[in-house]
Design an enzyme around this catalytic site. Structure first.
Site, PDB file in Angstrom:
ATOM      1  N   LEU A 101       0.305  -5.894  -3.972  1.00  0.00           N
ATOM      2  CA  LEU A 101      -1.155  -5.971  -4.102  1.00  0.00           C
ATOM      3  C   LEU A 101      -1.845  -6.192  -2.754  1.00  0.00           C
ATOM      4  CD1 LEU A 101      -1.371  -7.906  -7.458  1.00  0.00           C
ATOM      5  CD2 LEU A 101      -2.446  -5.715  -7.014  1.00  0.00           C
ATOM      6  N   ASP A 147      -2.256   0.075   3.246  1.00  0.00           N
ATOM      7  CA  ASP A 147      -2.732  -1.240   2.804  1.00  0.00           C
ATOM      8  C   ASP A 147      -3.916  -1.708   3.639  1.00  0.00           C
ATOM      9  OD1 ASP A 147      -0.498  -1.170   1.188  1.00  0.00           O
ATOM     10  OD2 ASP A 147      -0.031  -3.290   1.492  1.00  0.00           O
TER      11      ASP A 147
HETATM   12  O1  PMV Z   1       4.384  -2.563  -1.811  1.00  0.00           O
HETATM   13  P1  PMV Z   1       3.081  -2.167  -1.215  1.00  0.00           P
HETATM   14  O2  PMV Z   1       1.949  -2.101  -2.186  1.00  0.00           O
HETATM   15  O3  PMV Z   1       2.752  -2.875   0.042  1.00  0.00           O
HETATM   16  O4  PMV Z   1       3.177  -0.628  -0.884  1.00  0.00           O
HETATM   17  C1  PMV Z   1       4.157  -0.056  -0.126  1.00  0.00           C
HETATM   18  C2  PMV Z   1       3.872   1.381  -0.082  1.00  0.00           C
HETATM   19  C3  PMV Z   1       4.919   2.205   0.611  1.00  0.00           C
HETATM   20  O5  PMV Z   1       4.468   3.552   0.539  1.00  0.00           O
HETATM   21  C4  PMV Z   1       6.238   2.084  -0.112  1.00  0.00           C
HETATM   22  C5  PMV Z   1       5.093   1.787   2.060  1.00  0.00           C
HETATM   23  C6  PMV Z   1       3.914   2.098   2.944  1.00  0.00           C
HETATM   24  O6  PMV Z   1       3.887   1.535   4.042  1.00  0.00           O
HETATM   25  O7  PMV Z   1       3.055   2.924   2.590  1.00  0.00           O
END
Ligand code: PMV
Length: 308
Positions: A101, A147
């Site tokens: 999240l 993120d």
């Molecule tokens: O786990 P989260 O929501 O931080 O997402 C990671 C998403 C990935 O594509 C697996 C890694 C990234 O850096 O985008």
């Protein structure tokens, strides 16, 4: 005194493939927030108080690789502050940690904003985004940058690594249920495992990523035109491809199946996988039934959010 907040985020489509230059869609989750407040202090030094994680420390006592210490030092060095004023940085967050999240990014964004404002030189949003990306590297190793982008701008984002930020329009709001397996999972570790598997079978993985890419394009068109009913099947397809990448887990699969059986239009894991969260698309009148089914299938927490 200065205070600032940042929301959580959830990836709708395209996780993992996004690390390899394919697009992903992510949206802010405003029900959960990280907040930082910086106040002058009578104690000497720069103190960090984060009761959520049991942290109370002077900056110089934090480990050299501590991400919070790195955030604070990055503000001082970016703003050319050699002798920081005595202050306390309070950090609070309702965003579940290590659950996909965006809690790390949100804490970073909140601290960058609150501390730079406290010092009388609020950082522009683009710089907040770039600095947060640098800190995300400490958390995640080789993050795509999705993120920090969603959390900083708090808008739905169509994200392609290294390209300028593209936000997208949500023609008709839709309801998502976010179900937490309660298992914390290291995104960094899962991303590394996918890289190993990709190196071992590049053709197989390139095919999977190309399919995810098509799903992301279709999902974006669907969301922008308001024909929301097609989104559910796209989620199901994306989940199947994530299973092929080996990033699902029995717990995630159980929640995904439970949501579908209880009437969700589609469901998939969201984020790094092997733990953390899944998301289900529901009609508003189905939220209660699907939430209950998720709890019965082992969800530790359920959040309901409207994407608009
Ligand atoms: O786990 P989260 O929501 O931080 O997402 C990671 C998403 C990935 O594509 C697996 C890694 C990234 O850096 O985008």
């Amino acid at each position: 005194m200065s205070s600032a907040s940042a929301p959580g985020k959830i990836i709708l489509f395209g996780e993992h493939a996004v690390v390899y230059g394919h697009p992903a869609l992510a949206v802010p989750v405003t029900q959960v927030q990280a907040t930082a407040t910086v106040a002058p202090s009578s104690r000497r030094g720069v103190w960090v108080e984060a009761p959520n994680i049991g942290l109370s420390s002077e900056l110089s006592d934090l480990a050299p690789d501590d991400p919070l210490g790195a955030v604070i030092r990055s503000v001082f060095s970016t703003l050319g502050v050699d002798r920081p004023p005595a202050c306390t940085i309070y950090i609070q967050s309702t965003i579940p940690v290590a659950a996909g999240l965006g809690s790390g990014a949100a804490v970073t964004v909140a601290v960058l904003r609150a501390l730079s404002s406290f010092l009388g030189q609020p950082l522009p949003e683009n710089q907040v985004n770039l600095l947060t990306f640098e800190i995300e590297k400490l958390h995640h190793g080789n993050p795509s940058g999705i993120d920090n982008t969603v959390v900083t701008f708090a808008r739905p984002v169509y994200f392609v690594k290294g390209r300028p930020i593209e936000t997208f329009r949500v023609a008709v709001p839709f309801t998502l249920i976010i179900g937490d397996t309660g298992l914390s999972s290291s995104t960094k570790g899962v991303v590394e495992d996918v890289r190993k598997a990709w190196k071992a079978s590049p053709e197989k993985f390139e095919k999977i990523f190309a399919s995810v890419d098509r799903i992301v394009q279709q999902a974006r068109r669907t969301i922008e035109t308001g024909k929301g009913s097609a989104l559910g099947p796209l989620m199901n397809k994306n989940h199947a491809l994530l299973q092929q990448m080996t990033v699902s887990s029995p717990e995630l699969d159980r929640l995904v199946s439970a949501a579908r059986s209880a009437g969700a239009e589609g469901a998939k894991l969201s984020g790094g996988g092997r733990g953390g969260n899944m998301i289900a698309l529901v009609q508003p009148e189905m939220t209660e039934k699907v939430s209950q089914a998720l709890y019965q299938a082992g969800a530790k927490r359920v959040l309901i959010t409207t994407v608009s």
